[in-house]
Design a protein around this motif. Structure first.
Motif, mmCIF file in Angstrom:
data_model
loop_
_atom_site.group_PDB
_atom_site.id
_atom_site.type_symbol
_atom_site.label_atom_id
_atom_site.label_comp_id
_atom_site.label_asym_id
_atom_site.label_seq_id
_atom_site.Cartn_x
_atom_site.Cartn_y
_atom_site.Cartn_z
ATOM 1 N N VAL A 58 -34.515 -11.514 -34.708
ATOM 2 C CA VAL A 58 -34.181 -11.012 -33.380
ATOM 3 C C VAL A 58 -33.629 -9.596 -33.554
ATOM 4 O O VAL A 58 -32.557 -9.413 -34.120
ATOM 5 C CB VAL A 58 -33.157 -11.920 -32.672
ATOM 6 N N ILE A 59 -34.398 -8.618 -33.107
ATOM 7 C CA ILE A 59 -34.004 -7.215 -33.196
ATOM 8 C C ILE A 59 -33.322 -6.846 -31.882
ATOM 9 O O ILE A 59 -33.898 -7.044 -30.807
ATOM 10 C CB ILE A 59 -35.226 -6.305 -33.416
ATOM 11 N N THR A 60 -32.108 -6.329 -31.975
ATOM 12 C CA THR A 60 -31.366 -5.916 -30.791
ATOM 13 C C THR A 60 -31.029 -4.440 -30.914
ATOM 14 O O THR A 60 -30.518 -4.001 -31.941
ATOM 15 C CB THR A 60 -30.065 -6.727 -30.640
ATOM 16 N N MET A 71 -26.855 3.316 -10.695
ATOM 17 C CA MET A 71 -27.814 2.251 -10.431
ATOM 18 C C MET A 71 -28.673 1.899 -11.645
ATOM 19 O O MET A 71 -29.407 0.928 -11.623
ATOM 20 C CB MET A 71 -28.709 2.645 -9.264
ATOM 21 N N LEU A 72 -28.608 2.700 -12.696
ATOM 22 C CA LEU A 72 -29.441 2.446 -13.869
ATOM 23 C C LEU A 72 -28.618 1.705 -14.913
ATOM 24 O O LEU A 72 -27.669 2.245 -15.462
ATOM 25 C CB LEU A 72 -29.955 3.774 -14.432
ATOM 26 N N HIS A 73 -28.993 0.459 -15.184
ATOM 27 C CA HIS A 73 -28.200 -0.373 -16.083
ATOM 28 C C HIS A 73 -28.983 -0.930 -17.263
ATOM 29 O O HIS A 73 -28.405 -1.369 -18.239
ATOM 30 C CB HIS A 73 -27.589 -1.546 -15.323
ATOM 31 N N HIS A 94 -33.494 1.874 -16.486
ATOM 32 C CA HIS A 94 -34.129 1.393 -15.264
ATOM 33 C C HIS A 94 -33.124 0.598 -14.435
ATOM 34 O O HIS A 94 -32.077 0.178 -14.932
ATOM 35 C CB HIS A 94 -35.336 0.506 -15.592
ATOM 36 N N MET A 95 -33.499 0.370 -13.169
ATOM 37 C CA MET A 95 -32.639 -0.396 -12.273
ATOM 38 C C MET A 95 -32.763 -1.895 -12.516
ATOM 39 O O MET A 95 -31.812 -2.633 -12.302
ATOM 40 C CB MET A 95 -33.001 -0.094 -10.818
ATOM 41 N N LYS A 96 -33.935 -2.337 -12.938
ATOM 42 C CA LYS A 96 -34.189 -3.769 -13.096
ATOM 43 C C LYS A 96 -34.401 -4.108 -14.561
ATOM 44 O O LYS A 96 -34.934 -3.320 -15.328
ATOM 45 C CB LYS A 96 -35.422 -4.179 -12.295
ATOM 46 N N ALA A 97 -34.040 -5.330 -14.911
ATOM 47 C CA ALA A 97 -34.223 -5.823 -16.280
ATOM 48 C C ALA A 97 -35.706 -6.045 -16.562
ATOM 49 O O ALA A 97 -36.488 -6.346 -15.658
ATOM 50 C CB ALA A 97 -33.460 -7.127 -16.457
ATOM 51 N N GLN A 102 -31.628 -10.259 -19.620
ATOM 52 C CA GLN A 102 -31.431 -9.043 -20.416
ATOM 53 C C GLN A 102 -30.045 -8.472 -20.147
ATOM 54 O O GLN A 102 -29.636 -8.314 -19.012
ATOM 55 C CB GLN A 102 -32.503 -7.997 -20.064
ATOM 56 N N GLU A 103 -29.328 -8.163 -21.221
ATOM 57 C CA GLU A 103 -28.003 -7.565 -21.090
ATOM 58 C C GLU A 103 -28.134 -6.097 -20.724
ATOM 59 O O GLU A 103 -29.084 -5.436 -21.127
ATOM 60 C CB GLU A 103 -27.230 -7.675 -22.412
ATOM 61 N N GLU A 104 -27.140 -5.600 -20.000
ATOM 62 C CA GLU A 104 -27.151 -4.182 -19.641
ATOM 63 C C GLU A 104 -27.057 -3.321 -20.895
ATOM 64 O O GLU A 104 -26.324 -3.635 -21.820
ATOM 65 C CB GLU A 104 -25.978 -3.873 -18.710
ATOM 66 N N GLY A 105 -27.832 -2.251 -20.927
ATOM 67 C CA GLY A 105 -27.801 -1.314 -22.044
ATOM 68 C C GLY A 105 -28.354 -1.849 -23.347
ATOM 69 O O GLY A 105 -28.121 -1.287 -24.417
ATOM 70 N N THR A 106 -29.140 -2.938 -23.287
ATOM 71 C CA THR A 106 -29.622 -3.599 -24.503
ATOM 72 C C THR A 106 -31.091 -3.994 -24.378
ATOM 73 O O THR A 106 -31.541 -4.398 -23.316
ATOM 74 C CB THR A 106 -28.785 -4.875 -24.778
ATOM 75 N N VAL A 107 -31.794 -3.879 -25.488
ATOM 76 C CA VAL A 107 -33.171 -4.360 -25.591
ATOM 77 C C VAL A 107 -33.212 -5.348 -26.748
ATOM 78 O O VAL A 107 -32.608 -5.112 -27.801
ATOM 79 C CB VAL A 107 -34.145 -3.197 -25.889
#
Length: 155
Positions: A58-60, A71-73, A94-97, A102-107
């Motif tokens: 799992v790459i984070t 509005m961009l999280h 982006h505004m939407k996950a 999906q956590e804010e500020g994270t992929v």
């Protein structure tokens, strides 16, 4: 006495007409790298082992800086697999996950792995690329090298 060596004319050396300077400028500009990254924009890259019948890594990738607006999280990114290497292109905020939960500020990206066999991970952002090598052992935590790149660091 022998013939004296002649120096090339300014035109033959690329001078005189200005074409040599123009040509050199085009070559330099054509080979220029991506624009500089905004100051302070860094990401933390972690890899966690997910053992099981089909082992995964799992790459984070988490932003270490605040979003550019109220509005961009969510970070929008696209993972691809090219010749056995994982490429993660970060497109921006982006505004939407991209996905539920999906956590804010994270992929987060899950990759099937063979334990003990390293794979390449390229994290791309604004035309820049940080390259890592990830190894998921049979037991224990995944290893990621090197410690940091131009705009990212392992967590």
């Amino acid at each position: 006495m022998g013939e004296q060596a002649r120096s090339p004319s300014p035109r033959a050396a690329g001078g005189g007409s200005g074409w040599g300077v123009l040509l050199a400028s085009i070559i330099i500009l054509g080979c220029a790298s991506a624009p500089p990254l905004p100051e302070g924009e860094r990401f933390r890259v972690t890899c966690a082992s997910a053992p099981g019948e089909h082992p995964e890594c799992v790459i984070t990738v988490k932003a270490l800086f605040p979003p550019p607006g109220e509005m961009l999280h969510y970070i929008h990114a696209t993972p691809t697999l090219v010749d056995g290497a994982v490429q993660l292109e970060i497109h921006g905020w982006h505004m939407k996950a991209d996905r539920p939960g999906q956590e804010e500020g994270t992929v987060e990206v899950k990759v099937g792995v063979k334990p003990g066999v390293p794979f390449k991970l390229a994290v791309r952002y604004l035309g820049h690329e940080d390259d890592y090598t990830v190894t998921v052992p049979d037991k224990g935590d995944a290893q990621i090298e090197p410690e940091k790149g131009e705009f990212s660091e392992r967590g």
